[in-house]
Design an enzyme around this catalytic site. Structure first.
Site, PDB file in Angstrom:
ATOM      1  N   ARG A 121       0.835  -1.213   0.000  1.00 11.52           N
ATOM      2  CA  ARG A 121       0.000   0.000   0.000  1.00 11.52           C
ATOM      3  C   ARG A 121       0.868   1.261   0.000  1.00 11.52           C
ATOM      4  O   ARG A 121       1.904   1.319   0.657  1.00 11.52           O
ATOM      5  CB  ARG A 121      -0.982  -0.035   1.175  1.00 11.52           C
ATOM      6  CG  ARG A 121      -1.912  -1.242   1.018  1.00 11.52           C
ATOM      7  CD  ARG A 121      -2.972  -1.295   2.046  1.00 11.52           C
ATOM      8  NE  ARG A 121      -3.913  -0.197   1.919  1.00 11.52           N
ATOM      9  CZ  ARG A 121      -4.857   0.069   2.804  1.00 11.52           C
ATOM     10  NH1 ARG A 121      -4.974  -0.691   3.886  1.00 11.52           N
ATOM     11  NH2 ARG A 121      -5.683   1.065   2.628  1.00 11.52           N
ATOM     12  N   SER A 165      -8.031  11.478   1.248  1.00  9.32           N
ATOM     13  CA  SER A 165      -7.657  10.446   2.211  1.00  9.32           C
ATOM     14  C   SER A 165      -7.698  10.982   3.632  1.00  9.32           C
ATOM     15  O   SER A 165      -6.967  11.900   3.989  1.00  9.32           O
ATOM     16  CB  SER A 165      -6.246   9.927   1.912  1.00  9.32           C
ATOM     17  OG  SER A 165      -5.781   9.177   3.015  1.00  9.32           O
ATOM     18  N   GLN A 167      -6.745   9.281   6.107  1.00  6.58           N
ATOM     19  CA  GLN A 167      -5.530   8.822   6.798  1.00  6.58           C
ATOM     20  C   GLN A 167      -4.411   9.836   6.611  1.00  6.58           C
ATOM     21  O   GLN A 167      -3.687  10.155   7.560  1.00  6.58           O
ATOM     22  CB  GLN A 167      -5.124   7.448   6.275  1.00  6.58           C
ATOM     23  CG  GLN A 167      -6.136   6.377   6.659  1.00  6.58           C
ATOM     24  CD  GLN A 167      -5.790   4.997   6.114  1.00  6.58           C
ATOM     25  OE1 GLN A 167      -4.851   4.837   5.349  1.00  6.58           O
ATOM     26  NE2 GLN A 167      -6.552   4.008   6.518  1.00  6.58           N
ATOM     27  N   ASP A 314     -15.450   2.826   1.866  1.00  6.23           N
ATOM     28  CA  ASP A 314     -15.353   1.476   2.440  1.00  6.23           C
ATOM     29  C   ASP A 314     -16.599   0.629   2.172  1.00  6.23           C
ATOM     30  O   ASP A 314     -16.583  -0.584   2.379  1.00  6.23           O
ATOM     31  CB  ASP A 314     -15.116   1.559   3.954  1.00  6.23           C
ATOM     32  CG  ASP A 314     -13.703   2.041   4.262  1.00  6.23           C
ATOM     33  OD1 ASP A 314     -12.847   2.009   3.364  1.00  6.23           O
ATOM     34  OD2 ASP A 314     -13.461   2.461   5.418  1.00  6.23           O
TER      35      ASP A 314
HETATM   36  C1  S3P Z   1      -9.786   5.388   7.088  1.00  5.16           C
HETATM   37  C2  S3P Z   1      -9.773   6.105   5.920  1.00  5.16           C
HETATM   38  C3  S3P Z   1     -10.005   5.497   4.604  1.00  5.16           C
HETATM   39  C4  S3P Z   1     -10.704   4.149   4.729  1.00  5.16           C
HETATM   40  C5  S3P Z   1     -10.055   3.281   5.774  1.00  5.16           C
HETATM   41  C6  S3P Z   1     -10.104   3.948   7.134  1.00  5.16           C
HETATM   42  C7  S3P Z   1      -9.495   6.077   8.347  1.00  5.16           C
HETATM   43  O1  S3P Z   1      -8.760   5.313   3.948  1.00  5.16           O
HETATM   44  O2  S3P Z   1     -10.707   3.500   3.491  1.00  5.16           O
HETATM   45  O3  S3P Z   1     -10.728   2.039   5.851  1.00  5.16           O
HETATM   46  O4  S3P Z   1      -9.772   5.537   9.419  1.00  5.16           O
HETATM   47  O5  S3P Z   1      -8.972   7.207   8.281  1.00  5.16           O
HETATM   48  P1  S3P Z   1      -8.052   6.499   3.121  1.00  5.16           P
HETATM   49  O6  S3P Z   1      -7.671   7.556   4.043  1.00  5.16           O
HETATM   50  O7  S3P Z   1      -6.851   5.843   2.481  1.00  5.16           O
HETATM   51  O8  S3P Z   1      -9.060   6.942   2.108  1.00  5.16           O
END
Ligand code: S3P
Length: 432
Positions: A121, A165, A167, A314
Site C-alpha cells: 500500500r 484520504s 488517513q 469502504d
Molecule cells: C480510514 C480512511 C479510509 C478508509 C479506511 C479507514 C481512516 O482510507 O478506506 O478504511 O480511518 O482514516 P483512506 O484515508 O486511504 O481513504
C-alpha cells in the site's frame, strides 16, 4: 472458509461492534493525552489491537478488557518512548499512516512493518507532507512499507492534499499537534472527519472552513472518557442483506451516523431501500449515532461518482453487491482509490461478481454492474480483504445453491463476530 446458502434474517434486532476508524483515533489521542481515559465500545478487532500493541511498545500503559470492549489508557502527554524493535501494524493502514504522523515528532527512529497486503500500500502520500514538516521518512520498498520514521522537531505546514484520504489528513493533523504554529490541511475532497471532531473533544484548538482544517501546535490533548458508536461500515452489510430482500425487517441499534460517513445510507435510499433512522443521539462529546430500521424491497440501479465516493469508500464492495441485485445498471466511477485498499477492490469485485453470473464492465476508476434477480452460488475468493469477504457473504444469501468464500480469516481485522451474526440470516451457514 465460509459456506453460505440463501436466507433472510430470523432475528429482528442486532448491534454491530464499535467503529474502527474512531477506535484507532481514540486510542492514539488518549495515549497522547495528559491523564487516564476510559474508552467504551472499543472495537477489539485485529487492526485496532495492532494499534494497542504499537502504543504499548511506545511506552503507553493500556489496560484492555476485550470481553467488555473497553480500555483504560494512561496518556503520556505526547512523550512516547523509543520502541525496542519493529512496530507491527498487521493489515492496518490506519495504524501505520496515523502513527507515522505522531512518530514524525518523537526524538527517536521507528520502523513500521505490515503484512503482505499492507506492504503493497502506498506510503508516499504521508512521506511527502511529513518530510515537508521536517521529519525524515523513507519507505524501504520505495513507495511501500516497511516505513522508516526518524522523528525531528516539526515545522507547521499548509498542505494541499493530492488525494482524498482521511488517513493522510489525520497523519498531518497529528503531526501538527507537535509543530510550533498553525498547520493547515486543504482537502482534495471531503473525507471522514473523526480526527477533527475528536481533537475538538480533547480540547485542541482546531478550526474548519470548508475544505481547510487548521490547528495550532504545540498542544497536548486533554484527557477524557470516550464512548464509540457502532460502525456504520459494518452495519452496511446487514443493511443490504435486508434492504434487497422484499418482506424482511431489521433494526440495527447504536450506529454511528457521522455525516462524513453516511453516504451509504443516501445511496441505498436512492436505490429504493426503506431505511428509517430513529433515536438519533445528540452528544456533547463524541459522534452522532442512532438506530436504523430497514425494510426489504426490490432495489433499483443508481450512479455513484464524484464527491460521494470518498464518503462511501469502504462501503463500495457491499454497494456493488446491492447493484448486482438491483433492477438496471449501477455505475460506480471516480473510485480509483479502491485499487489501493487491502486488495485491488475493483479487480476483486469484478472477478467475484462475474463468477456469480453478473454482467460487469471494469473501468480503471470503477465499474458498471448489470443487476439480476438472483446470483449464482459458486466459489469466490476474499483476496485476503475483510470487506470483500463480508460483501460476498451477503451476496451468498441471495444466490442459488451454495456460495463458498475462501480465506475468511481476514474478517477478524474489522468485525469479530461477523460469522455469528451471519448465522442469524441463514440456517445454511458453515464456518470451516
Ligand atoms: C480510514 C480512511 C479510509 C478508509 C479506511 C479507514 C481512516 O482510507 O478506506 O478504511 O480511518 O482514516 P483512506 O484515508 O486511504 O481513504
Amino acid at each position: 472458509m465460509l459456506k453460505i446458502k440463501r436466507g433472510a434474517p430470523t432475528h429482528n434486532t442486532i448491534t454491530v461492534p464499535g467503529d474502527k476508524s474512531i477506535s484507532h483515533r481514540v486510542l492514539m489521542l488518549t495515549a497522547l493525552s495528559d491523564g487516564a481515559c476510559e474508552i467504551t465500545n472499543l472495537l477489539c478487532g485485529e487492526d485496532c489491537l495492532h494499534t494497542v500493541e504499537a502504543l504499548r511498545g511506545l511506552g503507553v500503559s493500556i489496560e484492555l478488557f476485550p470481553e467488555h470492549c473497553s480500555a483504560v489508557v494512561h496518556g503520556c502527554s505526547g512523550k512516547l518512548r523509543a520502541p525496542k524493535g519493529d512496530i507491527h501494524c498487521g493489515n492496518s493502514g490506519t495504524t501505520m499512516r496515523l502513527l507515522a504522523g505522531i512518530l514524525a515528532a518523537q526524538p527517536f527512529c521507528s520502523r513500521l512493518v505490515g503484512d503482505p497486503s499492507l506492504s503493497r500500500r502506498p506510503m508516499k502520500r504521508i512521506i511527502e507532507p511529513l518530510s515537508l514538516m521536517g521529519a525524515k521518512l523513507s519507505a524501504e520498498g520505495n513507495n511501500f512499507p516497511p516505513l522508516l520514521v526518524e522523528g525531528k522537531p516539526l515545522q507547521p505546514i499548509t498542505y494541499q492534499m493530492p488525494v482524498a484520504s482521511a488517513q493522510v489528513k489525520s497523519a498531518i493533523l497529528l503531526a501538527g499537534l507537535f509543530a510550533q504554529g498553525k498547520s493547515t490541511v486543504i482537502e482534495y475532497a471531503r473525507s471522514r472527519d473523526h480526527t477533527e471532531r475528536m481533537l475538538q473533544d480533547f480540547a485542541v484548538a482546531i478550526q474548519r472552513h470548508g475544505r481547510e482544517i487548521s490547528l495550532k501546535g504545540p498542544s497536548v490533548p486533554q484527557a477524557r472518557n470516550f464512548c464509540i458508536p457502532g460502525d456504520i461500515s459494518s452495519a452496511s452489510f446487514w443493511t443490504v442483506a435486508v434492504a434487497a430482500q422484499p418482506g424482511a425487517n431489521l433494526l440495527i441499534e447504536n450506529v454511528g451516523l457521522n455525516p462524513s460517513r453516511r453516504a451509504v445510507l443516501d445511496i441505498l435510499s436512492r436505490m429504493g431501500a426503506c431505511i428509517r433512522e430513529t433515536s438519533i443521539g445528540q452528544v456533547e462529546i463524541g459522534e452522532p449515532s442512532g438506530s436504523l430500521e430497514i425494510t426489504g424491497t426490490q432495489l433499483r440501479a443508481t450512479t455513484i461518482q464524484g464527491e460521494e465516493i470518498s464518503n462511501a469508500i469502504d462501503e463500495i464492495p457491499i454497494i456493488a453487491v446491492a447493484g448486482a441485485l438491483a433492477q438496471g445498471k449501477t455505475v460506480i466511477r471516480n473510485a480509483q482509490e479502491l485499487r489501493v485498499k487491502e486488495t485491488d477492490r475493483i479487480t476483486a469485485l469484478t472477478a467475484n461478481l462475474r463468477a456469480m453470473g453478473v454482467g460487469i464492465i471494469e473501468h480503471e476508476d470503477g465499474m458498471e454492474i448489470q443487476g439480476r434477480d438472483s446470483l449464482i452460488g459458486t466459489h469466490v475468493k476474499s483476496f485476503g480483504d475483510h470487506r470483500i469477504a463480508m460483501a460476498f457473504s451477503i451476496a451468498g444469501l441471495f444466490a442459488t445453491g451454495e456460495t463458498v468464500i475462501e480465506d475468511t480469516s481476514c474478517i477478524a481485522t474489522s468485525y469479530p463476530g461477523f460469522e455469528k451474526t451471519l448465522q442469524r440470516f441463514s440456517k445454511g451457514i458453515v464456518i470451516c
